[in-house]
Design a protein around this motif. Structure first.
Motif, short mmCIF file in Angstrom:
data_model
loop_
_atom_site.label_atom_id
_atom_site.label_comp_id
_atom_site.label_asym_id
_atom_site.label_seq_id
_atom_site.Cartn_x
_atom_site.Cartn_y
_atom_site.Cartn_z
N LEU A 53 0.82 -1.21 0.00
CA LEU A 53 0.00 0.00 0.00
C LEU A 53 0.86 1.26 0.00
O LEU A 53 0.38 2.34 -0.30
N PRO A 73 -0.35 -4.92 -4.81
CA PRO A 73 -0.88 -5.62 -3.63
C PRO A 73 -1.66 -6.88 -4.00
O PRO A 73 -1.55 -7.89 -3.33
N LYS A 74 -2.45 -6.79 -5.08
CA LYS A 74 -3.32 -7.92 -5.39
C LYS A 74 -2.54 -9.14 -5.83
O LYS A 74 -3.07 -10.24 -5.82
N PHE A 82 -7.78 -4.36 8.68
CA PHE A 82 -7.55 -2.96 8.98
C PHE A 82 -8.10 -2.60 10.36
O PHE A 82 -9.05 -3.21 10.84
N TYR A 88 -16.88 -3.53 3.14
CA TYR A 88 -17.58 -2.82 2.07
C TYR A 88 -19.03 -2.61 2.49
O TYR A 88 -19.78 -3.57 2.63
N HIS A 90 -21.68 -1.56 1.04
CA HIS A 90 -22.79 -1.87 0.13
C HIS A 90 -22.94 -3.36 -0.09
O HIS A 90 -23.78 -3.78 -0.88
N ALA A 100 -13.06 -11.42 -2.45
CA ALA A 100 -11.72 -11.72 -2.96
C ALA A 100 -11.72 -12.99 -3.81
O ALA A 100 -11.05 -13.06 -4.84
N LEU A 103 -13.25 -12.32 -7.22
CA LEU A 103 -12.30 -11.65 -8.12
C LEU A 103 -11.28 -12.63 -8.67
O LEU A 103 -10.75 -12.43 -9.76
N ARG A 104 -11.00 -13.67 -7.91
CA ARG A 104 -10.03 -14.66 -8.38
C ARG A 104 -10.69 -15.75 -9.19
O ARG A 104 -10.08 -16.77 -9.48
N ARG A 151 -9.13 -16.37 2.12
CA ARG A 151 -8.17 -16.34 1.04
C ARG A 151 -7.06 -17.37 1.18
O ARG A 151 -6.35 -17.64 0.24
N ASP B 182 -9.59 3.58 3.24
CA ASP B 182 -9.34 2.18 3.63
C ASP B 182 -10.02 1.18 2.71
O ASP B 182 -9.48 0.13 2.42
N LEU B 183 -11.25 1.52 2.29
CA LEU B 183 -12.01 0.57 1.48
C LEU B 183 -11.28 0.29 0.18
O LEU B 183 -11.24 -0.84 -0.30
N GLU B 185 -8.05 0.54 -0.29
CA GLU B 185 -6.86 -0.26 0.00
C GLU B 185 -7.24 -1.71 0.22
O GLU B 185 -6.57 -2.62 -0.28
N ALA B 186 -8.33 -1.91 0.95
CA ALA B 186 -8.78 -3.28 1.20
C ALA B 186 -9.11 -3.96 -0.13
O ALA B 186 -8.75 -5.11 -0.37
N ALA B 187 -9.77 -3.22 -1.02
CA ALA B 187 -10.14 -3.80 -2.31
C ALA B 187 -8.91 -4.13 -3.14
O ALA B 187 -8.86 -5.16 -3.81
N SER B 188 -7.90 -3.27 -3.06
CA SER B 188 -6.71 -3.54 -3.87
C SER B 188 -5.98 -4.77 -3.34
O SER B 188 -5.41 -5.54 -4.11
N ILE B 189 -6.04 -4.99 -2.03
CA ILE B 189 -5.43 -6.20 -1.48
C ILE B 189 -6.29 -7.43 -1.83
O ILE B 189 -5.77 -8.49 -2.13
N ASP B 190 -7.60 -7.24 -1.82
CA ASP B 190 -8.50 -8.35 -2.15
C ASP B 190 -8.39 -8.78 -3.61
O ASP B 190 -8.89 -9.83 -3.98
N GLY B 191 -7.77 -7.93 -4.44
CA GLY B 191 -7.56 -8.36 -5.82
C GLY B 191 -8.14 -7.44 -6.88
O GLY B 191 -8.19 -7.82 -8.05
N CYS B 192 -8.58 -6.26 -6.50
CA CYS B 192 -9.16 -5.35 -7.49
C CYS B 192 -8.06 -4.62 -8.25
O CYS B 192 -7.06 -4.19 -7.66
N ARG B 200 -16.40 -1.47 -8.71
CA ARG B 200 -16.95 -2.37 -7.70
C ARG B 200 -17.14 -1.70 -6.36
O ARG B 200 -17.96 -2.14 -5.56
N ILE B 201 -16.36 -0.68 -6.06
CA ILE B 201 -16.44 -0.06 -4.72
C ILE B 201 -16.97 1.37 -4.81
O ILE B 201 -18.01 1.69 -4.26
N PRO B 204 -20.66 2.02 -6.77
CA PRO B 204 -21.84 1.62 -5.98
C PRO B 204 -22.05 2.51 -4.75
O PRO B 204 -23.19 2.79 -4.39
N LEU B 205 -20.95 2.95 -4.14
CA LEU B 205 -21.11 3.76 -2.93
C LEU B 205 -21.56 5.18 -3.25
O LEU B 205 -22.06 5.90 -2.40
#
Ligand SMILES: Nc1ncnc2c1ncn2[C@@H]1O[C@H](COP(=O)(O)OP(=O)(O)O)[C@@H](O)[C@H]1O
Ligand SMILES: [Mg+2]
Lengths: 384, 291
Positions: A53, A73-74, A82, A88, A90, A100, A103-104, A151, B182-183, B185-192, B200-201, B204-205
Motif C-alpha cells: 500500500l 498488492p493484489k 484494517f 464494504y 454496500h 476476494a 475476483l479470483r 483467502r 481504507d475501502l 486499499e482493502a479492495a486492492s489487497i483483495d484483488g481489485c 466495484r467499490i 456503488p457507494l
C-alpha cells in the motif's frame, strides 16, 4: 513455505519525513511476528510496505522467495485486517467474505463452501445476509478477520485490529486470535501499540521507536534482556523502575552496582559479560522490574504512598528519595505492614538488576553491537 | 419535539402556499385544460383559453392523433431522439463524472485542484454567454476538421457532457470524500485492479448522489430547448421533442391545440418519473442544498 525477508527496508514520505529507517527482519514460515512501539514509530508504515500500500523507498522485500518491491498488492497473495475493519458497506457479510474469491474467479460452489466454513469458525453464520452497518463492533471485527481468512493468504497482516474494541471485547478477541492462529497456520505480521497484546500473541516481537528497530526477540527475551532503556520501559506492566545516578564499580576484579549508596555484588553471568566487554566503571541507570522487588529486608528504603490490594498481589507505589518505586508483591510473600505512610526496607536480586549506560542508554550486558542499528538515536530516558 | 403551530397562522400560511402552488402550476393547468379543446370555435382555445366548456375526450383523441400522425412533427422520431440523447448523457455523466470526482478527490496535487477549480468556475458562467461562440466553434470544427458536431446526436451529447459535467463532478466530489480510503486499499489487497476499485467499490457507494445528479441532469436535458434549437436547428433531420414542437408554430398561424398536446406528450415521461422517484428527488435536492 511463506517466509518474509525484509532487508534494509526504508520509507521516506513525500514531505521528506523518514518514517522507517533500515528495517531488517527475517520472518520464518508460520511465524507470528508482532510490531510494537509507541504511536508514530513507523509500525503501520512498515506493514503497509509489506502489503504494497506504500511504495518502498529503499531496501528489499521478499515474500516466499520472490522480490516483491514492485509487485501490486493484489499479486502479493497477502491479506490484511484494517484497524477500521474497512468492510464494504454496500455488500452483505456474505458478499464481503466472498469478494476476494469472486475476483479470483473461484467457482461459485467452492466460494460458498469456503465462506460458510469460515463463518462457522468465527460464529457469524447467522449474520451472513446482513449489511456491516447492522453489526456490532465485535461482529464487524470477525467479518474483517473472516474476509482475510477465506483467502488462505501467504501472509496475514493485521494493523491494530483490536484497538477499536472496548477492553473486555479486546481481551476476548485476543484469545480468539490465539485460537485462530492454530487453525489458520500461516505467517502473521501484527501491529499494535499495546505491549500486552504483543507479549501474549507473538512468537517474536519487533520493537520500534522513531522509525528504528530497537530489538527483535521472543517476549521472554524482551522482558528479561532489554537492550536499552526504551525497550526496558516499554515492555512490562507496570513499567520498570529506573534509578538514576547509580554507579558501576570495579573493585578487586569484581563488578558492583551501586544504587542509592548501596552496593550490590553482581551475579556470575553479569561479571562474565562485563569482563568480556572490558567494561570500565561508569555512571549507570539501574532498572528493577516491580515484580522483582522484595519487601521487608534490605538496605534500600522507601515510603509507601499508595498501596493497592489486587487480590493475589499488592501494587505498591512508594517514594525513595527522588525516585518513585513501584512494587508488585505477591500477597503470600508479604509479611510486612505496607499500609500508606509506612516506611519499608526493600531489596532485589543482583542478577535481576538491569544496567544501562548513562551516556548511551544501552544495556551493559545485553546490548549487542553486531546486531544493533548503529545509526539509531540514543535513547537516554524512557518516557511515554 | 414538534411544536404545534397555532391555527390562525397555520391557515394563513396554507392559503399563501396554495396561492403559490396554483400560480406555479398555472402553465401546466392551462396545458391540461386546453388539450381537451379545439383551437377554433366559440369555446376554442383562441377565444376561451381557461374555460372548460367545449372540452371533451373526443377532442383530446382527435388532437392526439393529429399530433402523433403529423409528418412535420414526427412525434416518435423526436421522442426517440430526446430519449436517446438524454439516456446517453445521463449514463456518461454518471460514469465519467464519478471517475473525475474520484480522481480529483484522491490525487491531491496542484493539477487536480486546478482542474476542480475550472469545473467550479464553469458553473458560474451563464449558458447564454457561451452559446453563440460555442456554435460557431462547433461549425468551424465541422468545416475544418470534418467532425460533424452540429445537427448530430454525438455533437449535442458532447455539448451536454460539458455543460452538465461541472455540477455532476461538484456533487459527486462531495460524496467521494465520505468514502473511507481504507475501502480502496482493502479492495486492492483483495484483488481489485484500479478500474475494479472504481466500478466495484466507488461507483456503488456513490449511488445516492448518482441518483440525485441523474434526476437533476435528466430533467434539464429532457426539457432543454435553447441548446438543441441552436445545435440541431429547425430544418435538420435530428430534433428533440421541445424543438420539434416548433413545427406547429408558424409566423402567422399558431396551432395552439397541437402545440399544447405535443407539450403534454413531452411532459408525460418526466411526470411519470417524478411520481415514481418523488422521494429520491426531494432528498436529493435537500442534500444538494446542504452540501
Ligand atoms: N502519508 C503520510 N505522509 C507523510 N507522513 C506520514 C504518512 N503516514 C505516516 N507518516 C508519518 O510517518 C511516521 C510513522 O507513521 P506510522 O507508520 O503510521 O506510525 P505508527 O503506525 O507506528 O503509529 C509518523 O511520523 C507519521 O507522521
Ligand atoms: Mg499505525
Amino acid at each position: 513455505m511463506s517466509e518474509v525477508i525484509i532487508k534494509g527496508l526504508k520509507k521516506v514520505y513525500d514531505n521528506k519525513v523518514t518514517a522507517v529507517h533500515d528495517v531488517n527482519l527475517h520472518i520464518a514460515d508460520k511465524e507470528f511476528i508482532v510490531l510494537v512501539g509507541p504511536s508514530g514509530c513507523g509500525k503501520s508504515t512498515t506493514l503497509r510496505m509489506v502489503a504494497g500500500l506504500e511504495d518502498i523507498s529503499g531496501g528489499e522485500l521478499y515474500i516466499d522467495g520472490k522480490l516483491c518491491n514492485n509487485v501490486a498488492p493484489k499479486d502479493r497473495d497477502i491479506a490484511m485486517v484494517f484497524q477500521s475493519y474497512a468492510l464494504y458497506p454496500h455488500m452483505s457479510v456474505y458478499e464481503n467474505l466472498a469478494f476476494a474469491l469472486k475476483l479470483r474467479k473461484v467457482p461459485k460452489d467452492e466460494i460458498d463452501k469456503k465462506v460458510r466454513e469460515v463463518a462457522e469458525i468465527l460464529g457469524i453464520t447467522q449474520y451472513l445476509e446482513r449489511k456491516p452497518k447492522a453489526l456490532s463492533g465485535g461482529q464487524r471485527q470477525r467479518v474483517a478477520i473472516g474476509r482475510a481468512m477465506v483467502r488462505d493468504p501467504k501472509v496475514f497482516l493485521m494493523d491494530e485490529p483490536l484497538s477499536n474494541l472496548d477492553a473486555k471485547l479486546r481481551n476476548q478477541m485476543r484469545a480468539e486470535i490465539i485460537k485462530l492462529r492454530a487453525r489458520i497456520n500461516t505467517t502473521f505480521m501484527y501491529v499494535t501499540h499495546d505491549q500486552t497484546e504483543a507479549m501474549t500473541l507473538a512468537d517474536r516481537i519487533v520493537i520500534m521507536k522513531d522509525g528504528y528497530v530497537n530489538q527483535i526477540g521472543t517476549p521472554q527475551d524482551l522482558f528479561n534482556k532489554p537492550v536499552n532503556l526504551f525497550v526496558a520501559g516499554f515492555i512490562g506492566m507496570p513499567v520498570m523502575n529506573f534509578f538514576d545516578g547509580c554507579k558501576l564499580l570495579l573493585e578487586d576484579g569484581k563488578y558492583y552496582a551501586e544504587i542509592r549508596g548501596v552496593k550490590f555484588e553482581l551475579d556470575e553471568f553479569q561479571q562474565k559479560a562485563l569482563k568480556q566487554n572490558g567494561q570500565q566503571p561508569c555512571n549507570i541507570i539501574a532498572g528493577i522490574r516491580p515484580q522483582h522487588v522484595t519487601v521487608g529486608e534490605g538496605q534500600l528504603s522507601a515510603t509507601i504512598e499508595v498501596s493497592e490490594m489486587m487480590g493475589s498481589e499488592y501494587n505498591i507505589h512508594a517514594r525513595s528519595g527522588d525516585d518513585e518505586v513501584v512494587m508488585v508483591i505477591p500477597t503470600v510473600d508479604l509479611h510486612t505492614d505496607v499500609s500508606m505512610g509506612k516506611t519499608v526496607q526493600f531489596n532485589t536480586k543482583p542478577a535481576l538488576i538491569q544496567l544501562f549506560d548513562k551516556e548511551s542508554g544501552n544495556n551493559l550486558i545485553w546490548y549487542d553491537k553486531e546486531s544493533a542499528d548503529a545509526d539509531a538515536p540514543v535513547c537516554k530516558v524512557y518516557q511515554f | 419535539m414538534k411544536t404545534k403551530m397555532k391555527t390562525g397562522p397555520f391557515i394563513i400560511i396554507m392559503v399563501i402556499a396554495i396561492i403559490i402552488a396554483i400560480y406555479t402550476l398555472m402553465p401546466f393547468i392551462l396545458v391540461v385544460v386546453n388539450v381537451f379543446k379545439s383551437a377554433k370555435g366559440e369555446f376554442g382555445i383562441a377565444n376561451d383559453p381557461v374555460g372548460l366548456k367545449g372540452a371533451s375526450f373526443a377532442q383530446l383523441g382527435d388532437n392526439l392523433s393529429r399530433v402523433i400522425n403529423n409528418s412535420n412533427f414526427s412525434f416518435w422520431s423526436a421522442f426517440g431522439t430526446s430519449a436517446l440523447i438524454t439516456i446517453i448523457c445521463l449514463v456518461l455523466l454518471a460514469v465519467f463524472g464519478g471517475m473525475a470526482a474520484w480522481v480529483i478527490c484522491r490525487n491531491k496535487t496542484k493539477w487536480s485542484t486546478a482542474i476542480y477549480m475550472v469545473f467550479i468556475a464553469s458553473m458560474i458562467i451563464p449558458f447564454q454567454v457561451v452559446m453563440l461562440p460555442l456554435i460557431s466553434t462547433f461549425r468551424d470544427v465541422g468545416n475544418f476538421v470534418g467532425l460533424k458536431l452540429l445537427q448530430s446526436i454525438p455533437g449535442i451529447v458532447f455539448a451536454y457532457l460539458g455543460f452538465g459535467g461541472a455540477m455532476t463532478v461538484f456533487i459527486l466530489t462531495g460524496m467521494v470524500k465520505t468514502v473511507p480510503y481504507d475501502l480502496e486499499e482493502a479492495a486492492s489487497i483483495d484483488g481489485c485492479s484500479y478500474e475494479g476499485i472504481y466500478f466495484r467499490i466507488i461507483f456503488p457507494l456513490l449511488k445516492p448522489s448518482i441518483v440525485t445528479v441523474t434526476i437533476l441532469n435528466g430533467m434539464w436535458i429532457w426539457n432543454d430547448y435553447l441548446l438543441p434549437s441552436l445545435m440541431l436547428g429547425q430544418n435538420g433531420k435530428v430534433k428533440t421533442l421541445p424543438v420539434a414542437v416548433q413545427a406547429f408554430v408558424g409566423s402567422y398561424v399558431k396551432q395552439w391545440d397541437l402545440i399544447l398536446t405535443a407539450a403534454l406528450l413531452a411532459m408525460i415521461p418526466m411526470i411519470i418519473i417524478f411520481l415514481i422517484a418523488q422521494k429520491q428527488i426531494m432528498s436529493g435536492m435537500v442534500e444538494g442544498a446542504v452540501k
